[in-house]
Scaffold this active site. Structure first.
Site, PDB file in Angstrom:
ATOM      1  N   LYS A   1      -6.034   0.311  -4.918  1.00 23.42           N
ATOM      2  CA  LYS A   1      -5.509  -1.022  -4.602  1.00 23.42           C
ATOM      3  C   LYS A   1      -5.738  -1.971  -5.774  1.00 23.42           C
ATOM      4  CE  LYS A   1      -6.416  -1.013   0.400  1.00 23.42           C
ATOM      5  NZ  LYS A   1      -5.039  -1.221   0.830  1.00 23.42           N
TER       6      LYS A   1
ATOM      7  N   ARG B   1      -3.969   6.456   8.771  1.00 20.20           N
ATOM      8  CA  ARG B   1      -3.189   7.367   9.618  1.00 20.20           C
ATOM      9  C   ARG B   1      -3.657   8.810   9.434  1.00 20.20           C
ATOM     10  NH1 ARG B   1       2.179   5.400   6.634  1.00 20.20           N
ATOM     11  NH2 ARG B   1       0.828   3.582   6.435  1.00 20.20           N
TER      12      ARG B   1
HETATM   13  N1  BES Z   1      -6.333  -0.745   5.309  1.00 21.05           N
HETATM   14  C1  BES Z   1      -5.021  -0.827   4.772  1.00 21.05           C
HETATM   15  C2  BES Z   1      -4.128  -1.793   5.518  1.00 21.05           C
HETATM   16  C3  BES Z   1      -4.411  -3.260   5.358  1.00 21.05           C
HETATM   17  C4  BES Z   1      -4.020  -3.928   4.225  1.00 21.05           C
HETATM   18  C5  BES Z   1      -5.016  -3.954   6.362  1.00 21.05           C
HETATM   19  C6  BES Z   1      -4.248  -5.282   4.109  1.00 21.05           C
HETATM   20  C7  BES Z   1      -5.243  -5.303   6.259  1.00 21.05           C
HETATM   21  C8  BES Z   1      -4.860  -5.967   5.127  1.00 21.05           C
HETATM   22  C9  BES Z   1      -4.333   0.536   4.818  1.00 21.05           C
HETATM   23  O1  BES Z   1      -5.159   1.640   4.682  1.00 21.05           O
HETATM   24  C10 BES Z   1      -3.385   0.563   3.680  1.00 21.05           C
HETATM   25  O2  BES Z   1      -3.821   0.548   2.579  1.00 21.05           O
HETATM   26  N2  BES Z   1      -2.110   0.569   3.993  1.00 21.05           N
HETATM   27  C11 BES Z   1      -1.098   0.559   3.021  1.00 21.05           C
HETATM   28  C12 BES Z   1      -0.101   1.611   3.440  1.00 21.05           C
HETATM   29  C13 BES Z   1       0.865   2.006   2.405  1.00 21.05           C
HETATM   30  C14 BES Z   1       0.203   2.673   1.259  1.00 21.05           C
HETATM   31  C15 BES Z   1       1.841   2.939   3.060  1.00 21.05           C
HETATM   32  C16 BES Z   1      -0.452  -0.821   2.993  1.00 21.05           C
HETATM   33  O3  BES Z   1      -0.343  -1.446   4.042  1.00 21.05           O
HETATM   34  O4  BES Z   1      -0.129  -1.276   1.908  1.00 21.05           O
HETATM   35 ZN    ZN Z   2      -5.472   2.163   2.621  1.00 16.72          ZN
END
Ligand code: BES
Ligand code: ZN
Ligand code: ZN
Length: 488
Positions: A269, A343
């Site tokens: 990230k 997931r």
């Molecule tokens: N934990 C995150 C989702 C999230 C992001 C929750 C910001 C709260 C605030 C999750 O594991 C994630 O990183 N999701 C990605 C999915 C994508 C890579 C398909 C996302 O939402 O960007």
């Molecule tokens: Zn994630």
């Protein structure tokens, strides 16, 4: 904070501060304080200094038994909702706390059912006064804190008010425990820390708790959890909580995402706000809190909590984009993005629920940023094929102020997560990101009555908001308990 109940005449009440609320239409009600305020109230009402507007606060210092009176506006009676009432109470009690009041009394709402009124006030107060200060070592004794709280009600309603208080105490304790779990940082709240806390809470309430480590997970074929865990220096844990409120009763499984820190892994990230990913285990905390509350309320159901816990970290050992993993139910997952790890860990946990032959499965997960883009922070995303379950959950959310909004889960979305080399891929593109995540989860649940709650936008707040102080909110516990109370 101690909670007492006062049911005598208000004239006899001795307190450092009383919060008294009223609607715009009922403002004359306040004349009961005329004597105690030497006619000041009449003056304030006459000058329209206090008109009962929603969230209006008017504070007066007095010389009698009541040292200070805080008037709280509830707005127009026709526009009144319990959600607004909770937020108004939060505003008034935090105002009192910030004025350095230690001993506080709150009068119940006059025209709400006494039990509901007491429950609401104690709940909103305990939730908004929650303060996470475990890591503050300086000026600890300068912290403002209300230590004694009295609810003022009519003697005739004693039994109902007492019930309301008791219910609120159980619920808020559970929510505040879940908030603590969320607020502890990733370096402390590791998978083993959270598993240990879950076990302690289970022991206190007669819940059976089983904790699986990496070796057990290998033996059980939970390769999806293990894959996400590969980059982490800490072992993964799978916590299984089993509460039996009724031997022959129906079973419900609650599954919660427990990523103790989500760096994104190899698909790392950006660093902006990455610190907030310590909250990525809040779904798991919600499940722990819900079971704790359910056990104390002695709900007559069999409730199973399943929480897969791990960090998601990059390293030479970490799982990679392009990897293919065999989940607990035998399905092959094509990893496109290691940041879609929630997931992946949920796939094993959801597949595992089939061993309990549950009537209902619900999962809670800070799953997608896409859900926050779609719905903002006012509600959680709800995904289910079952209209009745959707209705019941939505109503429970409305009642408790933990709102849900349903998004579609049509078959067409499945197309987006088809993989060329495996059964399913963990990323379906940016469009409809919250829905394709739900469609992915669906591949691993056998139970028809399944609901997925995406709490990415509601699990924590970065500014004080309503009944939620900065940090984890413990969202979902009150909604789920309300649902379970009505589940026949
Ligand atoms: N934990 C995150 C989702 C999230 C992001 C929750 C910001 C709260 C605030 C999750 O594991 C994630 O990183 N999701 C990605 C999915 C994508 C890579 C398909 C996302 O939402 O960007
Ligand atoms: Zn994630
Ligand atoms: Zn995540």
């Amino acid at each position: 904070m101690r909670i007492a109940l006062f049911t005598k005449q208000i004239k006899e009440l001795k307190t450092d501060c009383l919060i008294y609320s009223c609607y715009e239409e009922n403002i004359e009600e306040l004349e009961i304080f005329n004597e105690q305020t030497n006619g000041l109230i009449a003056h304030i009402l006459h000058n329209k200094e206090f008109i009962g507007k929603i969230n209006q606060i008017y504070s007066l210092r007095l010389n009698g038994n009541i040292k200070r009176l805080i008037l709280l506006g509830l707005g127009k009676r026709t526009e009144f909702t319990t959600k607004k009432a909770r937020e108004a109470i939060a505003k008034a009690v935090t105002y009192a706390r910030d004025q350095d009041i230690k001993e506080l009394s709150v009068h119940v709402f006059n025209d709400l059912h006494p039990q509901e009124s007491a429950n609401l006030i104690v709940e909103a107060s305990r939730l908004s006064l929650y303060n996470f200060n475990h890591y503050k070592t300086q000026n600890k004794n300068e912290q403002k804190e209300i230590t004694a709280f009295t609810l003022v009600a009519d003697q005739n309603n004693f039994i109902e008010v007492d019930k309301g208080i008791r219910n609120a105490l159980i619920l808020t304790e559970a929510v505040n425990i879940a908030r603590d779990l969320g607020n502890h940082p990733g370096n402390i709240a590791t998978p083993s820390y959270i598993a240990k806390k879950a076990k302690e809470l289970a022991l206190k309430t007669g819940i059976k708790c089983t904790i699986l480590g990496n070796r057990d997970l290998e033996r059980w074929g939970m390769n999806a959890i293990l894959a996400v865990n590969k980059g982490s220096a800490h072992q993964a844990k799978l916590v299984i909580l089993e509460y039996s409120g009724n031997r022959k009763g129906k079973t419900i499984c609650l599954v919660g995402k427990g990523i103790t820190f989500d760096s994104g892994g190899i698909s790392i990230k950006p660093s902006d706000k990455m610190d907030e990913m310590k909250y990525d285990m809040c779904g798991g905390a919600t499940v722990i809190g819900t079971l704790y509350a359910a056990a104390q309320l002695k709900l007559p159901h069999k409730i199973i909590g399943i929480i897969p816990l791990t960090e998601n970290m990059p390293s030479g050992n970490a799982y990679k984009p392009g990897d293919i993993i065999k989940a607990y139910n035998g399905k092959m997952i094509d990893v496109i993005d290691t940041d879609a790890e929630g997931r992946v860990v949920l796939s094993d946990a959801l597949a595992y629920t089939k061993n309990y032959k549950p009537e209902i499965v619900i999962d809670y997960a800070t799953l997608t940023g896409a859900c926050v883009v779609a719905l903002g922070e006012e509600c959680s995303g709800l995904f289910t094929q079952d209209d009745q379950l959707a209705k019941q959950l939505t109503e429970s959310g409305e009642k408790t102020g933990e709102r849900l909004w349903r998004l579609p889960l049509w078959e067409e979305y499945k197309e987006l997560i088809k993989s060329s080399h495996a059964d399913v891929k963990n990323y379906g593109g940016r469009y409809g990101g919250a829905i394709t995540a739900a469609a992915f989860l669906q591949e691993f649940v056998e139970c028809k009555k399944w609901a997925h709650l995406d709490i990415a936008g509601t699990a924590w707040v970065t500014k004080n908001k309503g009944i939620n102080p900065v940090g984890a909110t413990g969202v979902g516990i009150r909604m789920t308990i309300e649902f379970l109370k009505n589940w026949k």
